[in-house]
Design a protein around this motif. Structure first.
Motif, PDB file in Angstrom:
ATOM      1  N   GLN B 226     -68.027  24.249 -99.569  1.00  0.00           N
ATOM      2  CA  GLN B 226     -67.084  24.179-100.693  1.00  0.00           C
ATOM      3  C   GLN B 226     -67.081  25.492-101.477  1.00  0.00           C
ATOM      4  OE1 GLN B 226     -68.551  20.750-102.801  1.00  0.00           O
ATOM      5  NE2 GLN B 226     -67.932  19.317-101.205  1.00  0.00           N
ATOM      6  N   ALA B 227     -68.251  26.049-101.670  1.00  0.00           N
ATOM      7  CA  ALA B 227     -68.348  27.300-102.432  1.00  0.00           C
ATOM      8  C   ALA B 227     -67.656  28.439-101.679  1.00  0.00           C
ATOM      9  CB  ALA B 227     -69.808  27.643-102.702  1.00  0.00           C
ATOM     10  N   LEU B 228     -67.845  28.483-100.353  1.00  0.00           N
ATOM     11  CA  LEU B 228     -67.200  29.543 -99.569  1.00  0.00           C
ATOM     12  C   LEU B 228     -65.680  29.446 -99.670  1.00  0.00           C
ATOM     13  CD1 LEU B 228     -69.464  29.620 -96.360  1.00  0.00           C
ATOM     14  CD2 LEU B 228     -69.342  31.348 -98.169  1.00  0.00           C
ATOM     15  N   ALA B 229     -65.160  28.231 -99.766  1.00  0.00           N
ATOM     16  CA  ALA B 229     -63.709  28.052 -99.860  1.00  0.00           C
ATOM     17  C   ALA B 229     -63.159  28.611-101.172  1.00  0.00           C
ATOM     18  CB  ALA B 229     -63.354  26.578 -99.713  1.00  0.00           C
ATOM     19  N   LEU B 230     -63.979  28.643-102.212  1.00  0.00           N
ATOM     20  CA  LEU B 230     -63.542  29.150-103.515  1.00  0.00           C
ATOM     21  C   LEU B 230     -63.656  30.669-103.617  1.00  0.00           C
ATOM     22  CD1 LEU B 230     -65.393  26.505-105.704  1.00  0.00           C
ATOM     23  CD2 LEU B 230     -62.916  26.664-105.418  1.00  0.00           C
ATOM     24  N   ALA B 231     -64.468  31.268-102.739  1.00  0.00           N
ATOM     25  CA  ALA B 231     -64.833  32.673-102.882  1.00  0.00           C
ATOM     26  C   ALA B 231     -63.736  33.603-102.368  1.00  0.00           C
ATOM     27  CB  ALA B 231     -66.133  32.943-102.120  1.00  0.00           C
ATOM     28  N   ALA B 232     -63.389  34.599-103.162  1.00  0.00           N
ATOM     29  CA  ALA B 232     -62.465  35.646-102.736  1.00  0.00           C
ATOM     30  C   ALA B 232     -63.175  36.560-101.730  1.00  0.00           C
ATOM     31  CB  ALA B 232     -62.018  36.458-103.953  1.00  0.00           C
ATOM     32  N   PRO B 233     -62.407  37.333-100.946  1.00  0.00           N
ATOM     33  CA  PRO B 233     -63.046  38.329-100.084  1.00  0.00           C
ATOM     34  C   PRO B 233     -63.994  39.216-100.891  1.00  0.00           C
ATOM     35  CG  PRO B 233     -60.727  38.151 -99.550  1.00  0.00           C
ATOM     36  CD  PRO B 233     -60.954  37.304-100.773  1.00  0.00           C
ATOM     37  N   LEU B 234     -65.146  39.528-100.313  1.00  0.00           N
ATOM     38  CA  LEU B 234     -66.171  40.388-100.914  1.00  0.00           C
ATOM     39  C   LEU B 234     -66.860  39.742-102.115  1.00  0.00           C
ATOM     40  CD1 LEU B 234     -64.200  43.732-100.605  1.00  0.00           C
ATOM     41  CD2 LEU B 234     -66.197  43.090 -99.244  1.00  0.00           C
ATOM     42  N   ALA B 235     -66.645  38.435-102.311  1.00  0.00           N
ATOM     43  CA  ALA B 235     -67.275  37.738-103.434  1.00  0.00           C
ATOM     44  C   ALA B 235     -68.740  37.439-103.142  1.00  0.00           C
ATOM     45  CB  ALA B 235     -66.530  36.429-103.716  1.00  0.00           C
ATOM     46  N   THR B 236     -69.426  36.969-104.179  1.00  0.00           N
ATOM     47  CA  THR B 236     -70.823  36.547-104.076  1.00  0.00           C
ATOM     48  C   THR B 236     -70.914  35.051-104.385  1.00  0.00           C
ATOM     49  OG1 THR B 236     -71.643  38.717-104.715  1.00  0.00           O
ATOM     50  CG2 THR B 236     -73.147  36.864-105.019  1.00  0.00           C
ATOM     51  N   ASP B 257     -64.723  37.625 -94.445  1.00  0.00           N
ATOM     52  CA  ASP B 257     -64.472  37.994 -95.843  1.00  0.00           C
ATOM     53  C   ASP B 257     -65.647  38.768 -96.454  1.00  0.00           C
ATOM     54  OD1 ASP B 257     -61.953  36.892 -95.884  1.00  0.00           O
ATOM     55  OD2 ASP B 257     -62.584  34.988 -96.748  1.00  0.00           O
ATOM     56  N   GLU B 258     -66.665  39.033 -95.666  1.00  0.00           N
ATOM     57  CA  GLU B 258     -67.845  39.790 -96.120  1.00  0.00           C
ATOM     58  C   GLU B 258     -68.377  39.230 -97.443  1.00  0.00           C
ATOM     59  OE1 GLU B 258     -66.473  43.976 -95.700  1.00  0.00           O
ATOM     60  OE2 GLU B 258     -67.836  43.989 -93.984  1.00  0.00           O
ATOM     61  N   ILE B 259     -68.569  37.910 -97.452  1.00  0.00           N
ATOM     62  CA  ILE B 259     -69.164  37.224 -98.600  1.00  0.00           C
ATOM     63  C   ILE B 259     -70.668  37.497 -98.606  1.00  0.00           C
ATOM     64  CG2 ILE B 259     -69.549  34.953 -99.669  1.00  0.00           C
ATOM     65  CD1 ILE B 259     -66.593  35.726 -99.526  1.00  0.00           C
ATOM     66  N   THR B 260     -71.231  37.604 -99.792  1.00  0.00           N
ATOM     67  CA  THR B 260     -72.686  37.661 -99.957  1.00  0.00           C
ATOM     68  C   THR B 260     -73.159  36.327-100.520  1.00  0.00           C
ATOM     69  OG1 THR B 260     -72.707  40.049-100.317  1.00  0.00           O
ATOM     70  CG2 THR B 260     -74.564  38.810-101.196  1.00  0.00           C
ATOM     71  N   VAL B 261     -74.156  35.728 -99.863  1.00  0.00           N
ATOM     72  CA  VAL B 261     -74.751  34.478-100.344  1.00  0.00           C
ATOM     73  C   VAL B 261     -76.166  34.799-100.814  1.00  0.00           C
ATOM     74  CG1 VAL B 261     -75.492  32.140 -99.731  1.00  0.00           C
ATOM     75  CG2 VAL B 261     -73.384  33.079 -98.754  1.00  0.00           C
ATOM     76  N   VAL B 262     -76.455  34.450-102.051  1.00  0.00           N
ATOM     77  CA  VAL B 262     -77.751  34.790-102.641  1.00  0.00           C
ATOM     78  C   VAL B 262     -78.498  33.511-102.988  1.00  0.00           C
ATOM     79  CG1 VAL B 262     -78.916  35.993-104.537  1.00  0.00           C
ATOM     80  CG2 VAL B 262     -76.752  36.885-103.641  1.00  0.00           C
ATOM     81  N   GLY B 263     -79.648  33.306-102.387  1.00  0.00           N
ATOM     82  CA  GLY B 263     -80.512  32.196-102.790  1.00  0.00           C
ATOM     83  C   GLY B 263     -81.137  32.503-104.134  1.00  0.00           C
ATOM     84  N   SER B 264     -81.207  31.490-104.994  1.00  0.00           N
ATOM     85  CA  SER B 264     -81.628  31.722-106.373  1.00  0.00           C
ATOM     86  C   SER B 264     -82.483  30.557-106.846  1.00  0.00           C
ATOM     87  CB  SER B 264     -80.377  31.863-107.252  1.00  0.00           C
ATOM     88  OG  SER B 264     -80.721  32.078-108.593  1.00  0.00           O
ATOM     89  N   ARG B 265     -83.669  30.870-107.353  1.00  0.00           N
ATOM     90  CA  ARG B 265     -84.590  29.786-107.700  1.00  0.00           C
ATOM     91  C   ARG B 265     -85.019  29.910-109.158  1.00  0.00           C
ATOM     92  NH1 ARG B 265     -90.355  29.202-106.164  1.00  0.00           N
ATOM     93  NH2 ARG B 265     -90.067  31.224-105.181  1.00  0.00           N
ATOM     94  N   CYS B 266     -86.243  30.336-109.378  1.00  0.00           N
ATOM     95  CA  CYS B 266     -86.810  30.305-110.737  1.00  0.00           C
ATOM     96  C   CYS B 266     -86.501  31.597-111.487  1.00  0.00           C
ATOM     97  CB  CYS B 266     -88.310  30.105-110.674  1.00  0.00           C
ATOM     98  SG  CYS B 266     -88.779  28.532-109.933  1.00  0.00           S
ATOM     99  N   GLY B 267     -86.437  31.505-112.803  1.00  0.00           N
ATOM    100  CA  GLY B 267     -86.018  32.668-113.566  1.00  0.00           C
ATOM    101  C   GLY B 267     -86.893  32.968-114.767  1.00  0.00           C
ATOM    102  N   PRO B 268     -86.417  33.901-115.591  1.00  0.00           N
ATOM    103  CA  PRO B 268     -87.203  34.448-116.704  1.00  0.00           C
ATOM    104  C   PRO B 268     -87.235  33.505-117.917  1.00  0.00           C
ATOM    105  CG  PRO B 268     -85.034  35.467-116.627  1.00  0.00           C
ATOM    106  CD  PRO B 268     -85.102  34.548-115.446  1.00  0.00           C
TER     107      PRO B 268
END
Lengths: 319, 319
Positions: B226-236, B257-268
């Motif tokens: 679903q997220a990939l369907a929303l992403a513009a070319p070159l989006a993250t 579309d050269e999408i970048t997918v970033v795994g994201s877990r714990c933060g500051p």
């Protein structure tokens, strides 16, 4: 005119392919040498729902162009043809234009034909030092160079390329111009001459979670899962495989290890031509066979054999 | 001692949980308030194969510590406990230590207990201006802030958050502190008070290929597609969902579309505490219910209801 077409059945050479009149801004090209890519084989399995003349890796001679300076010149060409009018073309170039055509892949007949057209602005002159047999690798070599535009690579980066097919080997050779050492993981060790700092490794022997950068070039829907297993926490996986099948993959490790996955497609032709011109990369030993255009169907069949190296298709304009 | 445990069956409160002696470097904490996370519910479905006391979102009072300055202080705590000796800890901190434990998730009993331990170095003091009911959101709010560490976001970025559950809403609120406008896509529009520049949108009405940054926070194995369907070319696309199931997804569009997918877990934690302390984010309206620890099983069941907001578990040390 002779052309290698895919019309839903088996790809086959037809003798009566009709080339429309050359449009303004387009150059008419005579095929010297074409290269068969796995994408051509995927298209013949239904990928992109493409119909028409196959082929997007080529070196050709310019027959006609709006600017007569180009006529007779030996060229390679970028395969994405943008509208040159939209915001995307202005910002990112033709590669991501929403109404683009792509040579032999999307809405535009390809290069495996006696003659074909491509916008003049897509063409790059081939330096005299680069033979046809090297120049035909420019398109996939540029795709390998794209990785260096997208991802930071250092001499100390721990780099693996997963898949030792044609594209994987090109990626390894390109990355080895920057990284001190590149591990090429695949099923055919010893098959290809490779730069000295490319170390081959069987998949079963590859260390898990050990690489900062993993290039997925398997051509397989299992490729992403295999690449994720090789990636260290916070690593980057560059995804090169385009295939028709779905990938089934556990993505929790991608989140937990905060892996970045980068889709990567077409790249800079100038950089690829420079690597060939100064001899830093010589892909010619990777050529498996050469077929005349009339035997294009046999060329595709040869390229489809497991482990096949680069198969070329020679047009009448070639040397 | 009372604790909410998962031992393979239904999570349940036990009265006889035994706390080992406090180790050097660890602080002993008394639960004030805990928050139920979808990860707790996933663990009860088998995720991470965890057994023991659940819970990793908390605000607590320090009962014992090597440094007596901390005793009696109100704290929140980072959940990853590294070895503090390896290269990864030195370079990236505890979050990616290969031998880490994680509070209530991996090899370490969690916070849904009368008392529990966490390394003193993991703790952050809670400013007086931040109530328990706000402080209990620090861990997921920090996870939302992690996105800003990983991805460039500008005022003009076209940002979507997919999934309007608790984490999705926090992500939208955090991104709205930077982006001029954030589109929150989900099934429960109007349920939550949100910053003025967060615009809610039903999934069916969301424009395809229209966003530069898409946060996937659905908690569902369909989320990436679903997220990939929303992403513009070159989006993250930032992937936040950790679930037990495999994702089945066509990845060719990601490459094309050269999408970048970033795994994201714990933060500051410091950034999250600052957002709460200066009132830029007030998550307290997102609290659905509050159960005493003795009714921890009912708290989990309430949190598991579709569309449930944040369910809290109150310990004896709470106000």
């Amino acid at each position: 005119m002779r052309a290698l077409r895919f019309d839903g059945g088996e790809p086959a050479v037809v003798a009566d392919h009709v080339l429309p009149a050359r449009a303004r801004g387009e150059a008419r090209l005579a095929l010297r040498l074409g290269g068969v890519c796995n994408t051509d084989l995927e298209i013949a399995r239904g990928y992109m729902a493409f119909r028409g003349v196959l082929g997007h890796e080529f070196v050709a001679t310019v027959l006609e162009a709006d600017d007569p300076e180009w006529v007779g010149r030996r060229v390679v060409g970028e395969i994405n043809c943008g509208c040159a009018a939209c915001d995307v073309c202005a910002t990112h170039g033709a590669r991501h234009c929403p109404v683009r055509t792509v040579l032999g892949i999307l809405g535009r007949d390809g290069a495996f034909a006696e003659r074909f057209d491509l916008p003049l602005r897509n063409l790059h002159l081939v330096p005299a030092a680069v033979s046809d047999e090297a120049a035909v690798f420019v398109e996939p070599l540029a795709a390998a160079c794209r990785i260096l535009e997208q991802v930071g690579v250092a001499a100390t980066s721990r780099v693996a390329v997963l898949g030792d097919g044609k594209l994987g080997a090109l990626c390894a050779a390109v990355l080895a111009t920057v990284a001190g050492r590149v591990t090429l993981i695949g099923r055919h060790p010893g098959r290809l001459p490779l730069p000295q700092n490319v170390v081959e490794c069987a998949a079963a022997a590859a260390p898990a979670r050990a690489f900062d950068l993993v290039i997925e070039a398997t051509g397989s829907p299992q490729g992403l899962a295999q690449a994720l297993a090789l990636a260290a926490p916070l690593a980057t996986v560059v995804l090169k495989t385009t295939c028709q099948a779905k990938h089934a993959v556990h993505l929790a490790p991608l989140v937990i290890d905060e892996i970045t996955v980068v889709g990567s497609r077409c790249g800079p032709f100038d950089r690829a031509l420079a690597l060939l011109a100064d001899g830093r990369i010589d892909p010619r030993p990777w050529i498996a066979a050469r077929y005349p255009l009339a035997e294009g169907g046999a060329a595709l069949a040869a390229a489809a054999r497991p482990g096949a190296l680069k198969v070329l298709i020679a047009g009448a304009a070639g040397s």
